[in-house]
Design a protein around this motif. Structure first.
Motif, PDB file in Angstrom:
ATOM      1  N   ILE A  80       8.195   3.553 -50.020  1.00 34.16           N
ATOM      2  CA  ILE A  80       6.747   3.045 -50.125  1.00 34.16           C
ATOM      3  C   ILE A  80       6.849   2.328 -48.300  1.00 34.16           C
ATOM      4  CG2 ILE A  80       7.864   1.305 -52.069  1.00 34.16           C
ATOM      5  CD1 ILE A  80       8.683  -0.971 -50.001  1.00 34.16           C
ATOM      6  N   THR A  81       7.376   3.963 -47.347  1.00 36.08           N
ATOM      7  CA  THR A  81       6.698   3.501 -46.347  1.00 36.08           C
ATOM      8  C   THR A  81       5.813   4.740 -46.244  1.00 36.08           C
ATOM      9  OG1 THR A  81       7.681   3.488 -44.081  1.00 36.08           O
ATOM     10  CG2 THR A  81       8.692   5.020 -45.364  1.00 36.08           C
ATOM     11  N   PRO A  82       4.645   4.630 -45.145  1.00 33.42           N
ATOM     12  CA  PRO A  82       3.652   6.263 -44.971  1.00 33.42           C
ATOM     13  C   PRO A  82       4.777   6.734 -43.734  1.00 33.42           C
ATOM     14  CG  PRO A  82       2.743   3.925 -44.665  1.00 33.42           C
ATOM     15  CD  PRO A  82       3.959   3.475 -44.671  1.00 33.42           C
ATOM     16  N   MET A  83       5.651   6.421 -43.173  1.00 32.70           N
ATOM     17  CA  MET A  83       5.760   6.850 -42.286  1.00 32.70           C
ATOM     18  C   MET A  83       6.765   8.404 -42.943  1.00 32.70           C
ATOM     19  SD  MET A  83       5.231   5.042 -39.225  1.00 32.70           S
ATOM     20  CE  MET A  83       7.200   6.220 -37.979  1.00 32.70           C
ATOM     21  N   ALA A  84       7.477   7.491 -44.032  1.00 33.30           N
ATOM     22  CA  ALA A  84       7.844   9.022 -44.467  1.00 33.30           C
ATOM     23  C   ALA A  84       6.423  10.350 -44.919  1.00 33.30           C
ATOM     24  CB  ALA A  84       8.575   8.961 -45.792  1.00 33.30           C
ATOM     25  N   ALA A  85       6.438  10.490 -44.183  1.00 31.55           N
ATOM     26  CA  ALA A  85       4.876  11.852 -44.756  1.00 31.55           C
ATOM     27  C   ALA A  85       4.920  12.321 -45.694  1.00 31.55           C
ATOM     28  CB  ALA A  85       4.267  12.000 -43.183  1.00 31.55           C
ATOM     29  N   ASN A  86       6.367  13.292 -45.415  1.00 29.25           N
ATOM     30  CA  ASN A  86       6.437  14.281 -46.103  1.00 29.25           C
ATOM     31  C   ASN A  86       7.048  13.636 -47.677  1.00 29.25           C
ATOM     32  OD1 ASN A  86       6.663  16.130 -44.216  1.00 29.25           O
ATOM     33  ND2 ASN A  86       9.322  16.067 -43.662  1.00 29.25           N
ATOM     34  N   ASN A  88       5.698  10.806 -49.189  1.00 32.58           N
ATOM     35  CA  ASN A  88       4.884  10.155 -49.555  1.00 32.58           C
ATOM     36  C   ASN A  88       3.142  10.208 -49.311  1.00 32.58           C
ATOM     37  OD1 ASN A  88       6.715   8.627 -50.780  1.00 32.58           O
ATOM     38  ND2 ASN A  88       6.403   7.439 -48.677  1.00 32.58           N
ATOM     39  N   ILE A  89       2.960  11.056 -47.981  1.00 30.81           N
ATOM     40  CA  ILE A  89       1.496  11.263 -48.135  1.00 30.81           C
ATOM     41  C   ILE A  89       0.885  12.926 -47.616  1.00 30.81           C
ATOM     42  CG2 ILE A  89      -0.647  11.445 -45.249  1.00 30.81           C
ATOM     43  CD1 ILE A  89       0.747   8.247 -46.817  1.00 30.81           C
ATOM     44  N   VAL A  90       1.285  13.608 -47.427  1.00 29.55           N
ATOM     45  CA  VAL A  90       1.795  14.672 -48.451  1.00 29.55           C
ATOM     46  C   VAL A  90       1.228  15.335 -49.728  1.00 29.55           C
ATOM     47  CG1 VAL A  90       2.649  17.388 -47.903  1.00 29.55           C
ATOM     48  CG2 VAL A  90       2.763  16.029 -45.611  1.00 29.55           C
ATOM     49  N   PRO A  91       1.768  15.015 -50.312  1.00 34.57           N
ATOM     50  CA  PRO A  91       1.371  14.757 -52.457  1.00 34.57           C
ATOM     51  C   PRO A  91       0.315  14.526 -51.915  1.00 34.57           C
ATOM     52  CG  PRO A  91       4.127  14.091 -52.157  1.00 34.57           C
ATOM     53  CD  PRO A  91       3.425  14.060 -50.071  1.00 34.57           C
ATOM     54  N   ALA A  92      -0.252  13.154 -51.907  1.00 35.83           N
ATOM     55  CA  ALA A  92      -1.075  12.671 -51.818  1.00 35.83           C
ATOM     56  C   ALA A  92      -2.681  13.723 -50.975  1.00 35.83           C
ATOM     57  CB  ALA A  92      -2.042  11.273 -50.672  1.00 35.83           C
ATOM     58  N   ALA A  93      -2.278  14.635 -50.575  1.00 32.98           N
ATOM     59  CA  ALA A  93      -3.131  15.053 -49.833  1.00 32.98           C
ATOM     60  C   ALA A  93      -3.208  16.192 -50.392  1.00 32.98           C
ATOM     61  CB  ALA A  93      -2.742  15.392 -48.992  1.00 32.98           C
ATOM     62  N   LEU A  94      -1.966  17.184 -50.471  1.00 30.41           N
ATOM     63  CA  LEU A  94      -2.332  18.326 -51.309  1.00 30.41           C
ATOM     64  C   LEU A  94      -2.178  18.024 -52.932  1.00 30.41           C
ATOM     65  CD1 LEU A  94       1.759  19.237 -50.746  1.00 30.41           C
ATOM     66  CD2 LEU A  94      -0.674  20.606 -49.777  1.00 30.41           C
ATOM     67  N   ASP A  99      -6.987   8.579 -53.324  1.00 28.96           N
ATOM     68  CA  ASP A  99      -6.075   6.979 -53.149  1.00 28.96           C
ATOM     69  C   ASP A  99      -5.471   7.828 -51.653  1.00 28.96           C
ATOM     70  OD1 ASP A  99      -5.009   4.914 -51.703  1.00 28.96           O
ATOM     71  OD2 ASP A  99      -4.625   4.380 -53.801  1.00 28.96           O
ATOM     72  N   GLN A 100      -5.486   7.582 -50.337  1.00 32.11           N
ATOM     73  CA  GLN A 100      -3.818   8.244 -49.999  1.00 32.11           C
ATOM     74  C   GLN A 100      -2.664   7.719 -50.070  1.00 32.11           C
ATOM     75  OE1 GLN A 100      -4.851   8.063 -45.374  1.00 32.11           O
ATOM     76  NE2 GLN A 100      -3.140   9.378 -44.634  1.00 32.11           N
ATOM     77  N   ILE A 104       2.446   5.481 -52.377  1.00 28.26           N
ATOM     78  CA  ILE A 104       3.352   4.683 -52.707  1.00 28.26           C
ATOM     79  C   ILE A 104       3.061   3.817 -53.284  1.00 28.26           C
ATOM     80  CG2 ILE A 104       3.987   3.073 -50.760  1.00 28.26           C
ATOM     81  CD1 ILE A 104       2.842   4.820 -48.755  1.00 28.26           C
ATOM     82  N   LYS A 105       2.103   3.467 -53.934  1.00 28.95           N
ATOM     83  CA  LYS A 105       2.054   2.115 -54.994  1.00 28.95           C
ATOM     84  C   LYS A 105       2.587   2.031 -55.844  1.00 28.95           C
ATOM     85  CE  LYS A 105      -2.656   1.337 -52.780  1.00 28.95           C
ATOM     86  NZ  LYS A 105      -4.524   1.299 -53.015  1.00 28.95           N
ATOM     87  N   VAL A 106       2.926   3.522 -57.030  1.00 29.70           N
ATOM     88  CA  VAL A 106       3.033   3.752 -57.933  1.00 29.70           C
ATOM     89  C   VAL A 106       4.988   4.321 -57.680  1.00 29.70           C
ATOM     90  CG1 VAL A 106       3.916   5.840 -59.588  1.00 29.70           C
ATOM     91  CG2 VAL A 106       1.791   5.905 -58.670  1.00 29.70           C
ATOM     92  N   GLN A 107       5.011   4.283 -57.048  1.00 25.48           N
ATOM     93  CA  GLN A 107       6.913   4.651 -56.739  1.00 25.48           C
ATOM     94  C   GLN A 107       7.029   2.963 -56.641  1.00 25.48           C
ATOM     95  OE1 GLN A 107       7.294   8.604 -54.557  1.00 25.48           O
ATOM     96  NE2 GLN A 107       6.794   7.205 -53.170  1.00 25.48           N
ATOM     97  N   PHE A 108       6.079   2.055 -55.356  1.00 29.01           N
ATOM     98  CA  PHE A 108       6.690   0.475 -55.011  1.00 29.01           C
ATOM     99  C   PHE A 108       7.592  -0.258 -56.327  1.00 29.01           C
ATOM    100  CE2 PHE A 108       6.045  -3.967 -54.176  1.00 29.01           C
ATOM    101  CZ  PHE A 108       6.213  -3.940 -52.842  1.00 29.01           C
ATOM    102  N   PRO A 109       7.258  -0.380 -57.744  1.00 31.14           N
ATOM    103  CA  PRO A 109       8.426  -1.336 -58.878  1.00 31.14           C
ATOM    104  C   PRO A 109       9.398  -0.485 -59.126  1.00 31.14           C
ATOM    105  CG  PRO A 109       5.539  -0.595 -59.781  1.00 31.14           C
ATOM    106  CD  PRO A 109       6.110   0.599 -58.310  1.00 31.14           C
TER     107      PRO A 109
END
Length: 129
Positions: A80-86, A88-94, A99-100, A104-109
């Motif tokens: 649940i952290t954007p700091m783990a870019a590999n 949480n953020i990179v898959p959203a970009a790829l 929603d960037q 993270i929102k899906v993994q939170f629960p």
């Protein structure tokens, strides 16, 4: 850093009950992982501050069980952290998600559920073996 964390935590939270100490350690692992982006960076700080002196030293917990489940609790923070870019953020970009922070929102629960399970598991196992 571990002594600083231990001082701050013991001033605020009464760690006399084993469940409170375990919950503080696991939640602290997740929170430090969220801040640092990596459970491996949070592990020595939380283990030196709460894990070894309180759970192992004062309450007689098993250090191997505490460490293993503590790392799993830290990995809940990775989800649940954007700091783990590999992760949480990179898959959203790829995947070109609109929603960037959609991953993270899906993994939170799942992360919260796993953190609760880790607290329960550590409470049941760390003082028995």
């Amino acid at each position: 850093m571990g002594k600083l964390v231990a001082g701050l935590i013991t001033d605020v939270i009464p760690l006399g009950l084993p469940v409170v100490a375990v919950a503080t350690y696991c939640i602290g692992m997740a929170l430090f992982t969220i801040i640092m982006g990596n459970a491996f960076a949070a592990f020595p700080i939380m283990t030196a501050g709460i894990g070894l002196p309180i759970i192992v030293g004062h309450m007689g917990g098993n250090p191997a069980i505490m460490s293993a489940i503590g790392m799993l609790a830290g990995f809940c923070g990775t989800l649940i952290t954007p700091m783990a870019a590999n992760f949480n953020i990179v898959p959203a970009a790829l995947l070109e998600l609109s929603d960037q922070h959609g991953v993270i929102k899906v993994q939170f629960p799942t992360a919260i559920m796993l953190l609760i399970i880790n607290i329960i598991l550590m409470s049941l196992l760390v003082f028995r073996f």
